[in-house]
Design a protein around this motif. Structure first.
Motif, PDB file in Angstrom:
ATOM      1  N   TYR A   1      31.894  -2.205 -20.167  1.00 47.82           N
ATOM      2  CA  TYR A   1      31.618  -3.584 -20.558  1.00 47.82           C
ATOM      3  C   TYR A   1      30.177  -3.927 -20.229  1.00 47.82           C
ATOM      4  O   TYR A   1      29.640  -3.553 -19.172  1.00 47.82           O
ATOM      5  CB  TYR A   1      32.572  -4.543 -19.838  1.00 47.82           C
ATOM      6  CG  TYR A   1      34.031  -4.234 -20.095  1.00 47.82           C
ATOM      7  CD1 TYR A   1      34.513  -4.138 -21.399  1.00 47.82           C
ATOM      8  CD2 TYR A   1      34.916  -4.028 -19.048  1.00 47.82           C
ATOM      9  CE1 TYR A   1      35.854  -3.855 -21.639  1.00 47.82           C
ATOM     10  CE2 TYR A   1      36.254  -3.756 -19.278  1.00 47.82           C
ATOM     11  CZ  TYR A   1      36.715  -3.672 -20.581  1.00 47.82           C
ATOM     12  OH  TYR A   1      38.032  -3.386 -20.818  1.00 47.82           O
TER      13      TYR A   1
ATOM     14  N   PHE B   1      34.534  -7.409 -25.843  1.00 46.49           N
ATOM     15  CA  PHE B   1      35.617  -6.688 -25.165  1.00 46.49           C
ATOM     16  C   PHE B   1      36.242  -5.637 -26.064  1.00 46.49           C
ATOM     17  O   PHE B   1      36.645  -4.570 -25.590  1.00 46.49           O
ATOM     18  CB  PHE B   1      36.683  -7.696 -24.711  1.00 46.49           C
ATOM     19  CG  PHE B   1      37.849  -7.083 -23.988  1.00 46.49           C
ATOM     20  CD1 PHE B   1      37.775  -6.832 -22.624  1.00 46.49           C
ATOM     21  CD2 PHE B   1      39.026  -6.772 -24.650  1.00 46.49           C
ATOM     22  CE1 PHE B   1      38.850  -6.271 -21.939  1.00 46.49           C
ATOM     23  CE2 PHE B   1      40.098  -6.209 -23.979  1.00 46.49           C
ATOM     24  CZ  PHE B   1      40.012  -5.959 -22.624  1.00 46.49           C
TER      25      PHE B   1
ATOM     26  N   GLN C   1      40.809 -10.978 -26.645  1.00 46.64           N
ATOM     27  CA  GLN C   1      40.706 -11.356 -25.235  1.00 46.64           C
ATOM     28  C   GLN C   1      39.443 -12.171 -24.921  1.00 46.64           C
ATOM     29  O   GLN C   1      39.520 -13.276 -24.431  1.00 46.64           O
ATOM     30  CB  GLN C   1      40.791 -10.135 -24.305  1.00 46.64           C
ATOM     31  CG  GLN C   1      42.092  -9.364 -24.403  1.00 46.64           C
ATOM     32  CD  GLN C   1      43.299 -10.187 -23.982  1.00 46.64           C
ATOM     33  OE1 GLN C   1      43.204 -11.087 -23.163  1.00 46.64           O
ATOM     34  NE2 GLN C   1      44.451  -9.884 -24.565  1.00 46.64           N
ATOM     35  N   ARG C   2      38.268 -11.603 -25.200  1.00 45.54           N
ATOM     36  CA  ARG C   2      37.015 -12.322 -24.976  1.00 45.54           C
ATOM     37  C   ARG C   2      35.933 -11.650 -25.820  1.00 45.54           C
ATOM     38  O   ARG C   2      36.152 -10.580 -26.388  1.00 45.54           O
ATOM     39  CB  ARG C   2      36.617 -12.303 -23.497  1.00 45.54           C
ATOM     40  CG  ARG C   2      36.249 -10.920 -22.942  1.00 45.54           C
ATOM     41  CD  ARG C   2      35.734 -11.020 -21.502  1.00 45.54           C
ATOM     42  NE  ARG C   2      35.197  -9.756 -21.002  1.00 45.54           N
ATOM     43  CZ  ARG C   2      35.860  -8.904 -20.240  1.00 45.54           C
ATOM     44  NH1 ARG C   2      37.121  -9.174 -19.915  1.00 45.54           N
ATOM     45  NH2 ARG C   2      35.301  -7.780 -19.822  1.00 45.54           N
ATOM     46  N   ALA C   3      34.787 -12.289 -25.902  1.00 45.71           N
ATOM     47  CA  ALA C   3      33.672 -11.675 -26.626  1.00 45.71           C
ATOM     48  C   ALA C   3      33.233 -10.399 -25.906  1.00 45.71           C
ATOM     49  O   ALA C   3      33.318 -10.281 -24.687  1.00 45.71           O
ATOM     50  CB  ALA C   3      32.504 -12.655 -26.719  1.00 45.71           C
TER      51      ALA C   3
ATOM     52  N   ASP D   1      32.656  -7.471 -33.483  1.00 46.29           N
ATOM     53  CA  ASP D   1      33.394  -7.952 -32.331  1.00 46.29           C
ATOM     54  C   ASP D   1      34.687  -8.596 -32.824  1.00 46.29           C
ATOM     55  O   ASP D   1      34.654  -9.592 -33.550  1.00 46.29           O
ATOM     56  CB  ASP D   1      32.540  -8.971 -31.569  1.00 46.29           C
ATOM     57  CG  ASP D   1      33.136  -9.339 -30.211  1.00 46.29           C
ATOM     58  OD1 ASP D   1      34.343  -9.126 -30.015  1.00 46.29           O
ATOM     59  OD2 ASP D   1      32.381  -9.843 -29.361  1.00 46.29           O
TER      60      ASP D   1
ATOM     61  N   SER E   1      47.937 -13.077 -28.705  1.00 49.70           N
ATOM     62  CA  SER E   1      46.848 -12.116 -28.904  1.00 49.70           C
ATOM     63  C   SER E   1      47.066 -11.106 -30.019  1.00 49.70           C
ATOM     64  O   SER E   1      46.096 -10.489 -30.466  1.00 49.70           O
ATOM     65  CB  SER E   1      46.605 -11.341 -27.593  1.00 49.70           C
ATOM     66  OG  SER E   1      46.177 -12.201 -26.570  1.00 49.70           O
TER      67      SER E   1
ATOM     68  N   LEU F   1      36.813 -10.142 -31.068  1.00 50.08           N
ATOM     69  CA  LEU F   1      37.105 -11.310 -30.223  1.00 50.08           C
ATOM     70  C   LEU F   1      38.492 -11.242 -29.584  1.00 50.08           C
ATOM     71  O   LEU F   1      39.038 -12.255 -29.180  1.00 50.08           O
ATOM     72  CB  LEU F   1      36.940 -12.624 -31.000  1.00 50.08           C
ATOM     73  CG  LEU F   1      35.522 -12.910 -31.517  1.00 50.08           C
ATOM     74  CD1 LEU F   1      35.482 -14.264 -32.201  1.00 50.08           C
ATOM     75  CD2 LEU F   1      34.500 -12.844 -30.377  1.00 50.08           C
TER      76      LEU F   1
END
Length: 327
Positions: free
Chosen positions: A197, A36, A32-34, A28, A136, A30
């Protein structure tokens, strides 16, 4: 074939690296978010290859995955971005600085952007803006030209005792290739086989949607690529967004049905006065209806929140596509 004879996969920290079987590991990034944005590591008989890297900010996690598996940096033979969008390839340059033997295997349309990423950065800057680029993506680092190898359609790449196959896979981007792993019978699909997702899973069945992000969305080419991927009768798909997904046939059916709806939406709104906002609203309605049909109980507002960035970028990409149709 073994992933690493020195490591018990059950002892791996899933927050760093998750074993998927057959010597395939998910990391992962990471971004943006977990859960994703994933990078993948294939390990076979002491040889390793990364497929997609995330952004440059993910490189410490990729190196930590090697450490967790007891792999030395020089055991990595290849870094293979599916395409050169920054959430897939932004980390290639800084990663290979740590991998003395690795070569970068990239689609020929993307190779110049790995060697000189300045245009890539400016294009992303135009889409995302400076604040988001700084938050990001970070700084892009060029890959030395002598370490870049251009892929060919149908190219076979030995890795340990397995042989990966790469195919040209337009539809999302013209600089996109997909990678077939015959051991797990899965495709590493980048963005060509859509986005899925885990928040939207119903009874273990993934929900998948096409991505139409800027700037080379082509629905006809995407259908042809999906058909080509399905011709191998894959047992799973490794999506960058996000994870190993199966069973594949119902995913393909759903993906193609949504692609039809998205294309029809765009054609219907081609000359709308406030086209971008209309596309955003129309995409939200399509996604909500599709999820409701699968049995999802998520409120519409939560669906929109989870898909906020995708809705915005998909609407932008559809606008570019519609602009080409009107040219």
């Amino acid at each position: 074939m073994t992933s690493s004879p020195m490591v018990d996969d059950r002892l791996l920290d899933p927050a760093v690296v998750r074993p998927l079987g057959h010597g395939v590991y998910q990391i992962d990034t990471l971004f943006q978010r977990a859960h994703f944005d994933a990078a993948y590591l294939i390990v076979d008989e002491g040889h390793a290859a990364f497929i997609d890297t995330g952004t440059g900010l993910a490189v410490p996690r990729l190196l930590a995955a090697l450490d967790a598996l007891g792999l030395r940096r020089e055991q990595v033979d290849w870094v293979i971005p599916t395409h050169v969008h920054l959430d897939h390839a932004g980390g290639v340059g800084p990663l290979v600085q740590h991998l003395p033997r690795a070569r970068v295997l990239v689609h020929p349309r993307g190779a110049p952007h790995m060697i000189d990423p300045s245009a890539l950065y400016e294009g992303a800057l135009e889409v995302y803006g400076q604040a988001e680029m700084d938050r990001s993506y970070g700084t892009l680092i060029p890959v030395p030209a002598e370490r870049v190898v251009e892929s060919e359609d149908g190219q076979q790449v030995p890795l340990g005792q397995r042989v990966l196959t790469l195919i040209d896979s337009p539809g999302h981007a013209r600089h996109h290739h997909c990678i077939w792993d015959p051991v797990s019978r899965g495709w590493f699909t980048g963005d060509t086989f859509g986005l899925s997702y885990r928040e939207f899973d119903i009874d273990g069945q993934p929900w998948v949607m096409p991505t139409t992000t800027p700037v080379q969305f082509d629905p006809a080419a995407m259908r042809q690529t999906i058909a080509r991927l399905m011709a191998s009768q894959p047992e799973c798909m490794y999506l960058t967004h996000y994870g190993r997904c199966a069973p594949v046939p119902p995913m393909a059916t759903q993906l193609l049905a949504l692609l039809d709806k998205v294309e029809a939406l765009g054609l219907r709104l081609k000359d709308a006065p406030d086209r971008h906002q209309a596309l955003r609203q129309g995409l939200s309605q399509i996604y909500r209806a599709s999820l409701l049909a699968t049995g999802s109980t998520l409120p519409g507002e939560e669906i929109d929140r989870l898909l906020a960035m995708d809705i915005e970028l998909n609407a932008q990409g559809m606008g570019v596509w519609l602009g080409r149709l009107g040219a």
